[in-house]
Design an enzyme around this catalytic site. Structure first.
Site, mmCIF file in Angstrom:
data_model
loop_
_atom_site.group_PDB
_atom_site.id
_atom_site.type_symbol
_atom_site.label_atom_id
_atom_site.label_comp_id
_atom_site.label_asym_id
_atom_site.label_seq_id
_atom_site.Cartn_x
_atom_site.Cartn_y
_atom_site.Cartn_z
ATOM 1 N N GLY A 11 0.569 -1.125 -0.389
ATOM 2 C CA GLY A 11 0.341 0.212 -0.299
ATOM 3 C C GLY A 11 1.151 1.102 0.092
ATOM 4 O O GLY A 11 2.098 1.131 -0.247
ATOM 5 N N PHE A 12 -0.159 2.199 -0.264
ATOM 6 C CA PHE A 12 0.784 3.548 0.387
ATOM 7 C C PHE A 12 1.590 3.691 1.120
ATOM 8 O O PHE A 12 2.996 3.863 1.029
ATOM 9 C CB PHE A 12 -0.338 4.941 -0.095
ATOM 10 N N ASP A 32 1.299 -8.388 2.182
ATOM 11 C CA ASP A 32 0.107 -7.642 1.807
ATOM 12 C C ASP A 32 -0.351 -9.110 0.744
ATOM 13 O O ASP A 32 -0.021 -9.749 0.179
ATOM 14 C CB ASP A 32 0.513 -6.798 0.592
ATOM 15 N N GLY A 37 -3.703 -2.445 -2.701
ATOM 16 C CA GLY A 37 -2.308 -2.235 -3.051
ATOM 17 C C GLY A 37 -1.906 -2.900 -4.001
ATOM 18 O O GLY A 37 -2.867 -3.139 -4.726
ATOM 19 N N ASP A 57 -3.170 -13.050 3.130
ATOM 20 C CA ASP A 57 -4.571 -12.115 4.359
ATOM 21 C C ASP A 57 -4.254 -12.130 5.508
ATOM 22 O O ASP A 57 -4.459 -13.059 5.582
ATOM 23 C CB ASP A 57 -5.757 -13.317 3.309
ATOM 24 N N VAL A 58 -4.702 -11.013 5.879
ATOM 25 C CA VAL A 58 -4.511 -11.077 7.977
ATOM 26 C C VAL A 58 -4.723 -11.355 8.796
ATOM 27 O O VAL A 58 -5.358 -11.330 9.718
ATOM 28 C CB VAL A 58 -3.589 -9.863 8.611
ATOM 29 N N SER A 76 -4.700 -2.403 6.152
ATOM 30 C CA SER A 76 -6.170 -1.900 6.278
ATOM 31 C C SER A 76 -7.115 -1.149 4.981
ATOM 32 O O SER A 76 -5.909 -0.218 5.040
ATOM 33 C CB SER A 76 -6.331 -1.145 7.000
ATOM 34 N N TYR A 146 -15.552 1.140 9.337
ATOM 35 C CA TYR A 146 -13.261 1.513 9.440
ATOM 36 C C TYR A 146 -13.503 2.185 11.098
ATOM 37 O O TYR A 146 -12.347 1.897 11.198
ATOM 38 C CB TYR A 146 -13.416 2.762 8.396
ATOM 39 N N ARG A 187 -9.993 9.387 -2.389
ATOM 40 C CA ARG A 187 -8.973 10.656 -1.771
ATOM 41 C C ARG A 187 -9.065 11.492 -2.184
ATOM 42 O O ARG A 187 -9.040 11.587 -3.035
ATOM 43 C CB ARG A 187 -7.853 9.503 -0.474
HETATM 44 P P1 NAD Z 1 -2.984 1.687 1.763
HETATM 45 O O1 NAD Z 1 -5.312 1.320 0.952
HETATM 46 O O2 NAD Z 1 -2.781 2.111 0.345
HETATM 47 O O3 NAD Z 1 -2.707 0.253 1.548
HETATM 48 C C1 NAD Z 1 -3.201 -0.294 2.355
HETATM 49 C C2 NAD Z 1 -2.840 -2.128 2.396
HETATM 50 O O4 NAD Z 1 -3.197 -2.811 3.198
HETATM 51 C C3 NAD Z 1 -2.574 -2.889 0.670
HETATM 52 O O5 NAD Z 1 -1.597 -2.762 0.625
HETATM 53 C C4 NAD Z 1 -4.154 -3.636 0.918
HETATM 54 O O6 NAD Z 1 -3.644 -4.707 -0.236
HETATM 55 C C5 NAD Z 1 -3.824 -3.900 2.294
HETATM 56 N N1 NAD Z 1 -4.375 -4.284 2.606
HETATM 57 C C6 NAD Z 1 -5.707 -4.925 3.269
HETATM 58 N N2 NAD Z 1 -6.394 -6.118 3.724
HETATM 59 C C7 NAD Z 1 -5.337 -6.716 3.576
HETATM 60 C C8 NAD Z 1 -5.338 -8.152 4.147
HETATM 61 N N3 NAD Z 1 -6.775 -8.284 5.402
HETATM 62 N N4 NAD Z 1 -4.627 -8.784 4.579
HETATM 63 C C9 NAD Z 1 -3.160 -8.302 3.969
HETATM 64 N N5 NAD Z 1 -3.246 -6.679 3.400
HETATM 65 C C10 NAD Z 1 -3.872 -6.200 3.072
HETATM 66 O O7 NAD Z 1 -3.959 3.116 2.444
HETATM 67 P P2 NAD Z 1 -3.144 3.421 3.169
HETATM 68 O O8 NAD Z 1 -2.808 4.914 3.346
HETATM 69 O O9 NAD Z 1 -1.542 3.339 2.447
HETATM 70 O O10 NAD Z 1 -3.153 3.348 4.352
HETATM 71 C C11 NAD Z 1 -2.642 2.048 5.354
HETATM 72 C C12 NAD Z 1 -2.583 2.289 7.043
HETATM 73 O O11 NAD Z 1 -2.559 3.678 7.366
HETATM 74 C C13 NAD Z 1 -3.994 1.479 6.958
HETATM 75 O O12 NAD Z 1 -4.146 0.724 8.100
HETATM 76 C C14 NAD Z 1 -4.814 3.220 7.561
HETATM 77 O O13 NAD Z 1 -5.848 2.997 7.863
HETATM 78 C C15 NAD Z 1 -4.271 4.382 8.459
HETATM 79 N N6 NAD Z 1 -4.028 5.586 7.411
HETATM 80 C C16 NAD Z 1 -3.942 5.908 6.950
HETATM 81 C C17 NAD Z 1 -4.018 7.476 6.355
HETATM 82 C C18 NAD Z 1 -4.127 8.330 5.283
HETATM 83 O O14 NAD Z 1 -3.644 9.484 5.381
HETATM 84 N N7 NAD Z 1 -3.106 7.221 3.942
HETATM 85 C C19 NAD Z 1 -4.593 7.736 7.370
HETATM 86 C C20 NAD Z 1 -5.209 7.304 8.550
HETATM 87 C C21 NAD Z 1 -4.608 5.693 8.860
HETATM 88 N N1 UDP Z 2 -13.694 15.400 -1.407
HETATM 89 C C1 UDP Z 2 -13.882 15.904 -2.135
HETATM 90 N N2 UDP Z 2 -14.242 15.735 -3.897
HETATM 91 C C2 UDP Z 2 -13.987 14.121 -4.068
HETATM 92 C C3 UDP Z 2 -13.021 13.311 -2.915
HETATM 93 C C4 UDP Z 2 -12.821 13.953 -1.735
HETATM 94 O O1 UDP Z 2 -14.767 16.997 -1.818
HETATM 95 O O2 UDP Z 2 -13.661 13.732 -4.802
HETATM 96 C C5 UDP Z 2 -13.439 15.839 0.430
HETATM 97 C C6 UDP Z 2 -14.025 14.729 1.014
HETATM 98 O O3 UDP Z 2 -15.075 14.789 0.944
HETATM 99 C C7 UDP Z 2 -14.314 15.395 2.052
HETATM 100 C C8 UDP Z 2 -12.347 15.888 2.017
HETATM 101 O O4 UDP Z 2 -12.113 15.828 0.781
HETATM 102 O O5 UDP Z 2 -14.720 15.900 2.850
HETATM 103 C C9 UDP Z 2 -11.018 14.644 2.633
HETATM 104 O O6 UDP Z 2 -10.907 13.353 1.608
HETATM 105 P P1 UDP Z 2 -10.395 12.038 2.080
HETATM 106 O O7 UDP Z 2 -11.890 11.062 0.833
HETATM 107 O O8 UDP Z 2 -9.141 12.597 1.307
HETATM 108 O O9 UDP Z 2 -10.377 11.436 3.213
HETATM 109 P P2 UDP Z 2 -11.334 11.171 4.442
HETATM 110 O O10 UDP Z 2 -10.967 12.399 5.609
HETATM 111 O O11 UDP Z 2 -12.584 12.404 4.056
HETATM 112 O O12 UDP Z 2 -11.050 10.275 4.913
#
Ligand code: NAD
Ligand code: UDP
Length: 328
Positions: A11-12, A32, A37, A57-58, A76, A146, A187
């Protein structure tokens, strides 16, 4: 050589964490199941002698050969569109998946850090959000799958800490962005940048007065790294307090990308938080951490990354084929 397991590695955030720990000299095991991802996020690591990838799959029993010093649980779905499409997988990875990883950490006597989120604060009634705020979450709303999975994740992690004496860390991540986000994950940053690249109008949900505070990925990874190595077991906010309305943000994106398209307005999704800004006093004090990449710099790097993606990635249907990753 210290050994670390990183779930959500394709993932990211997980892929950036793999890079960071490899560069710090760790042996990294990435895990993963690719549900949200992308293989291309870890392709560059596959030839490294200190990287191993396990497709798994975890939510099923997790087994890893050999010792482990640390576990980072980042698997996740993370985008509202993703977790609305796969609500049960989202609940399972936060609950069953976390339980499996806590069990593994206990077995290996490893320290575990779990990825929580600002979503535990729900649509917050306290602003900015500090760690002592308990939140305002609609348990049965669309985002509940979530938010509640993440709240359960925090609760079970603290239970393992208190009952088993496990070394645990909890990071509450606020909106983080950068290269390797999935262009079509819904997003707001990939959404706006993808729209600009395809020559489509930018879609604002609601009137755009809702706020977010965007953190660049390198700052986030630094905060997580410091938290893991700290001795603090309670949740810590990591994010960038620089708050902006979504409308102002759309205007910044128009300037950055040079798109000539308009802004169009769509309905605000249910329970979309109206404001969000981290109070990072605790991280500053505890970890001597604060973000230092400006939105201008971070957005430029991210847009440059999206520009390198293929036409196929740009136009690929809006959502991944989740079904092929879900066991019947
Ligand atoms: P992402 O979707 O890019 O990465 C998540 C990864 O988890 C993916 O590669 C997906 O394939 C893997 N995954 C999901 N379910 C799985 C499972 N059951 N078994 C194995 N792999 C699995 O998202 P991200 O933005 O990289 O987020 C990563 C973590 O950070 C998540 O737990 C997310 O809740 C948390 N998080 C991210 C943000 C953000 O802004 N990016 C904000 C808050 C929390
Ligand atoms: N949003 C938007 N246009 C889009 C996608 C998202 O206006 O095409 C808004 C969404 O409603 C939220 C904010 O941008 O208020 C951030 O959304 P995102 O899905 O990135 O993450 P969130 O913080 O809501 O988990």
């Amino acid at each position: 050589m210290k050994r670390i397991l990183i779930t959500g590695a394709a993932g990211f955030l997980g892929s950036h964490l793999c890079d960071r720990f490899i560069s710090e000299g760790y042996f990294v095991i990435g895990m993963d199941n690719f549900i949200t991802g992308e293989e291309r996020n870890i392709e560059h690591l596959l030839g490294y002698p200190n990287f191993k990838f396990i497709e798994h799959d975890v939510t099923e029993f997790v087994s890893v050969e050999g010792p482990l010093d640390y576990i980072l649980h980042f698997a996740s779905p993370a985008s509202p569109i993703d977790y609305l499409k796969i609500p049960i997988q989202t609940l399972k990875v936060g609950s069953l998946g976390t339980h499996n990883l806590l069990g593994l950490a206990k077995d290996k006597k490893a320290r575990i850090l779990i990825a929580s989120t600002s979503e535990v604060y729900g649509d917050p009634l306290v602003h900015p959000q500090s760690e002592d705020y308990y939140g305002n979450v609609n348990t049965i709303g669309p985002r509940g799958v979530y938010d509640e999975a993440k709240r359960f994740q925090e609760a079970i992690t603290m239970a393992y800490h208190r009952f088993h004496g496990l070394e645990t860390r909890i990071v509450r991540i606020f909106n983080t962005y950068g290269p390797r986000m999935r262009l079509n994950d819904g997003r707001v940053i990939p959404a706006f940048m993808g729209q600009a690249l395809r020559g489509e109008d930018l879609t604002i949900f609601g009137d755009g007065s809702q706020t977010r505070s965007f953190c660049y990925v390198d700052d986030q990874v630094e905060g997580i790294y410091r938290l893991l190595l700290s001795d603090y077991a309670y949740p810590v906010n990591i994010g960038n307090p620089n708050e902006i309305t979504i409308k102002e943000f759309a205007e910044e994106i128009i300037k950055l990308t040079g798109t000539t398209q308009r802004i169009i307005y769509k309905e605000l999704p249910k329970d979309d938080p109206l404001q969000r800004q981290p109070d990072i006093s605790l991280a500053k004090k505890l970890l001597h951490w604060e973000p230092n990449v400006t939105r201008e710099t971070g957005m430029q790097i991210t847009f440059d990354y999206f520009k390198t993606l293929s036409k196929e990635a740009l136009y690929k249907s809006e959502h991944k084929d989740f079904k092929k990753h879900i066991k019947k």
